[in-house]
Design a protein around this motif. Structure first.
Motif, PDB file in Angstrom:
ATOM      1  N   ILE A  86      40.016  -2.187 -39.927  1.00 11.47           N
ATOM      2  CA  ILE A  86      40.680  -0.924 -39.583  1.00 11.47           C
ATOM      3  C   ILE A  86      41.979  -0.763 -40.364  1.00 11.47           C
ATOM      4  O   ILE A  86      42.231   0.287 -40.969  1.00 11.47           O
ATOM      5  CB  ILE A  86      40.947  -0.869 -38.060  1.00 11.47           C
ATOM      6  CG1 ILE A  86      39.621  -0.814 -37.293  1.00 11.47           C
ATOM      7  CG2 ILE A  86      41.824   0.331 -37.708  1.00 11.47           C
ATOM      8  CD1 ILE A  86      39.759  -1.016 -35.800  1.00 11.47           C
ATOM      9  N   ASP A  87      42.797  -1.813 -40.381  1.00 11.46           N
ATOM     10  CA  ASP A  87      44.105  -1.737 -41.033  1.00 11.46           C
ATOM     11  C   ASP A  87      43.990  -1.461 -42.528  1.00 11.46           C
ATOM     12  O   ASP A  87      44.813  -0.745 -43.113  1.00 11.46           O
ATOM     13  CB  ASP A  87      44.887  -3.037 -40.824  1.00 11.46           C
ATOM     14  CG  ASP A  87      45.326  -3.239 -39.374  1.00 11.46           C
ATOM     15  OD1 ASP A  87      45.271  -2.252 -38.605  1.00 11.46           O
ATOM     16  OD2 ASP A  87      45.681  -4.377 -39.017  1.00 11.46           O
ATOM     17  N   ASN A  88      42.955  -2.037 -43.161  1.00  9.64           N
ATOM     18  CA  ASN A  88      42.796  -1.903 -44.615  1.00  9.64           C
ATOM     19  C   ASN A  88      41.807  -0.814 -45.011  1.00  9.64           C
ATOM     20  O   ASN A  88      41.495  -0.656 -46.191  1.00  9.64           O
ATOM     21  CB  ASN A  88      42.365  -3.243 -45.202  1.00  9.64           C
ATOM     22  CG  ASN A  88      43.442  -4.303 -45.084  1.00  9.64           C
ATOM     23  OD1 ASN A  88      44.464  -4.235 -45.754  1.00  9.64           O
ATOM     24  ND2 ASN A  88      43.224  -5.281 -44.218  1.00  9.64           N
ATOM     25  N   LYS A  89      41.328  -0.078 -43.996  1.00 15.17           N
ATOM     26  CA  LYS A  89      40.407   1.051 -44.226  1.00 15.17           C
ATOM     27  C   LYS A  89      39.221   0.642 -45.086  1.00 15.17           C
ATOM     28  O   LYS A  89      38.841   1.323 -46.037  1.00 15.17           O
ATOM     29  CB  LYS A  89      41.164   2.225 -44.864  1.00 15.17           C
ATOM     30  CG  LYS A  89      42.301   2.757 -44.003  1.00 15.17           C
ATOM     31  CD  LYS A  89      43.042   3.909 -44.654  1.00 15.17           C
ATOM     32  CE  LYS A  89      44.181   4.408 -43.766  1.00 15.17           C
ATOM     33  NZ  LYS A  89      44.933   5.507 -44.406  1.00 15.17           N
ATOM     34  N   LEU A  90      38.627  -0.479 -44.737  1.00 11.00           N
ATOM     35  CA  LEU A  90      37.463  -0.965 -45.463  1.00 11.00           C
ATOM     36  C   LEU A  90      36.218  -0.237 -44.961  1.00 11.00           C
ATOM     37  O   LEU A  90      36.035  -0.043 -43.766  1.00 11.00           O
ATOM     38  CB  LEU A  90      37.299  -2.479 -45.279  1.00 11.00           C
ATOM     39  CG  LEU A  90      38.499  -3.318 -45.738  1.00 11.00           C
ATOM     40  CD1 LEU A  90      38.249  -4.792 -45.458  1.00 11.00           C
ATOM     41  CD2 LEU A  90      38.778  -3.100 -47.227  1.00 11.00           C
ATOM     42  N   GLY A 139      27.529  -6.894 -48.064  1.00  9.04           N
ATOM     43  CA  GLY A 139      28.653  -7.356 -47.270  1.00  9.04           C
ATOM     44  C   GLY A 139      29.852  -6.442 -47.366  1.00  9.04           C
ATOM     45  O   GLY A 139      29.766  -5.304 -47.851  1.00  9.04           O
ATOM     46  N   VAL A 140      30.985  -6.955 -46.888  1.00 13.06           N
ATOM     47  CA  VAL A 140      32.239  -6.204 -46.886  1.00 13.06           C
ATOM     48  C   VAL A 140      33.117  -6.705 -48.022  1.00 13.06           C
ATOM     49  O   VAL A 140      33.343  -7.913 -48.154  1.00 13.06           O
ATOM     50  CB  VAL A 140      32.978  -6.375 -45.540  1.00 13.06           C
ATOM     51  CG1 VAL A 140      34.266  -5.561 -45.533  1.00 13.06           C
ATOM     52  CG2 VAL A 140      32.085  -5.970 -44.379  1.00 13.06           C
ATOM     53  N   TYR A 141      33.614  -5.775 -48.827  1.00 14.17           N
ATOM     54  CA  TYR A 141      34.449  -6.116 -49.977  1.00 14.17           C
ATOM     55  C   TYR A 141      35.857  -5.554 -49.806  1.00 14.17           C
ATOM     56  O   TYR A 141      36.068  -4.619 -49.020  1.00 14.17           O
ATOM     57  CB  TYR A 141      33.837  -5.551 -51.257  1.00 14.17           C
ATOM     58  CG  TYR A 141      32.609  -6.291 -51.746  1.00 14.17           C
ATOM     59  CD1 TYR A 141      32.696  -7.177 -52.826  1.00 14.17           C
ATOM     60  CD2 TYR A 141      31.371  -6.109 -51.141  1.00 14.17           C
ATOM     61  CE1 TYR A 141      31.576  -7.860 -53.290  1.00 14.17           C
ATOM     62  CE2 TYR A 141      30.250  -6.787 -51.591  1.00 14.17           C
ATOM     63  CZ  TYR A 141      30.362  -7.660 -52.669  1.00 14.17           C
ATOM     64  OH  TYR A 141      29.250  -8.336 -53.111  1.00 14.17           O
ATOM     65  N   ASP A 142      36.789  -6.122 -50.574  1.00 14.42           N
ATOM     66  CA  ASP A 142      38.175  -5.635 -50.507  1.00 14.42           C
ATOM     67  C   ASP A 142      38.352  -4.304 -51.226  1.00 14.42           C
ATOM     68  O   ASP A 142      39.376  -3.639 -51.080  1.00 14.42           O
ATOM     69  CB  ASP A 142      39.156  -6.673 -51.047  1.00 14.42           C
ATOM     70  CG  ASP A 142      38.917  -7.033 -52.514  1.00 14.42           C
ATOM     71  OD1 ASP A 142      37.934  -6.517 -53.108  1.00 14.42           O
ATOM     72  OD2 ASP A 142      39.703  -7.821 -53.067  1.00 14.42           O
ATOM     73  N   SER A 143      37.348  -3.906 -52.012  1.00 17.54           N
ATOM     74  CA  SER A 143      37.322  -2.593 -52.653  1.00 17.54           C
ATOM     75  C   SER A 143      35.866  -2.288 -52.971  1.00 17.54           C
ATOM     76  O   SER A 143      34.992  -3.137 -52.789  1.00 17.54           O
ATOM     77  CB  SER A 143      38.180  -2.571 -53.928  1.00 17.54           C
ATOM     78  OG  SER A 143      37.751  -3.561 -54.850  1.00 17.54           O
ATOM     79  N   ALA A 192      33.713   4.373 -35.349  1.00 15.38           N
ATOM     80  CA  ALA A 192      32.817   3.267 -35.019  1.00 15.38           C
ATOM     81  C   ALA A 192      33.559   1.936 -35.013  1.00 15.38           C
ATOM     82  O   ALA A 192      33.322   1.082 -34.153  1.00 15.38           O
ATOM     83  CB  ALA A 192      31.657   3.241 -36.005  1.00 15.38           C
ATOM     84  N   SER A 193      34.466   1.743 -35.961  1.00 10.67           N
ATOM     85  CA  SER A 193      35.238   0.495 -36.022  1.00 10.67           C
ATOM     86  C   SER A 193      36.082   0.301 -34.773  1.00 10.67           C
ATOM     87  O   SER A 193      36.135  -0.797 -34.202  1.00 10.67           O
ATOM     88  CB  SER A 193      36.142   0.490 -37.261  1.00 10.67           C
ATOM     89  OG  SER A 193      35.397   0.481 -38.457  1.00 10.67           O
TER      90      SER A 193
END
Length: 233
Positions: A184-188, A160-164, A195-196
């Protein structure tokens, strides 16, 4: 239930514990899952990364353009192999590339790709977009938009997607759902920035999950996602 999806497979994940080349047991398990969902009438396109053979510039002596071309060929090898495993599992397949590849593949055309999907074939999109400086992330979103997929299924080595980065930070927190603008804003690091932005502009949602989890592709299709839903609206 979704009608058409674009499945992005991580090259590294397909290598299994070996980290390079192919792990046939892993690929065979993927094939079984894809066969299950295609038997339900769901149309499947596939993009595969090339990281199990090549990741960017491994030497400063190699020009970026040439390095990216090597990466494109790595994705062709991956699609040829995985396509053959899929056929062994009972599926019909077609491989498209954006450049002529002898008798190995067909030259990409949206009309031909969609026709093959509607005929029940699993369609592989190999060779990136045919130009350097664009990743398989960008290829994934571009092809998903072109074939009018309902969603992108991102089968990765991480769940999944994590904050870091969870590999670096053991306290990293996984999102159950996140908007593409926040990505996009948090460059995750879900997919790369190009692509984002394409996902955001074309309203293409993504479902991010681990390829290594049992039946993760089937579960995601059936609405039992164990990962992160990246929303666009």
């Amino acid at each position: 239930m979704m009608k058409r999806v674009l499945l992005k497979l991580s090259g590294e994940a397909l290598a299994g514990d070996k980290k390079t080349g192919f792990d046939e047991a892993t690929v065979t398990e993927v094939a079984k899952q894809v066969k299950t969902i295609t038997d339900k009438g769901i149309q499947v396109g596939v993009v595969i990364g090339g990281g199990n053979f090549w990741r960017g510039r491994t030497s400063e002596n190699i020009d970026r353009t040439k390095a990216d071309q090597i990466g494109m060929l790595a994705t062709v090898m991956n699609c040829l192999y995985v396509s053959e495993i899929f056929r062994t599992a009972g599926m019909s397949t077609e491989i498209f590339t954006p450049f002529t590849c002898g008798a190995f593949t067909d030259l990409f055309s949206k009309d031909k790709a969609v026709r093959n999907l509607e005929e029940g074939k699993v369609v592989f999109f190999a060779g990136g977009i045919g130009h350097p400086y664009f990743s398989t992330d960008t290829t994934t979103v571009l092809r998903a938009v072109e074939i009018e997929a309902d969603a992108i299924l991102l089968a990765k080595a991480v769940d999944g997607v994590y904050d870091s980065d969870p590999k670096i930070n053991p306290e990293a927190v996984r999102f159950d759902e996140i908007h593409i603008q926040d990505v996009i804003d948090n460059k995750l690091a879900v997919v790369d920035l190009t692509a984002s932005i394409m996902c955001m502009e074309n309203k293409m949602p993504m479902l991010v999950f681990s390829l290594n989890e049992t039946d993760s592709i089937i579960n995601t299709i059936e609405g039992k996602l164990n990962g992160t839903k990246v929303t666009v609206s």
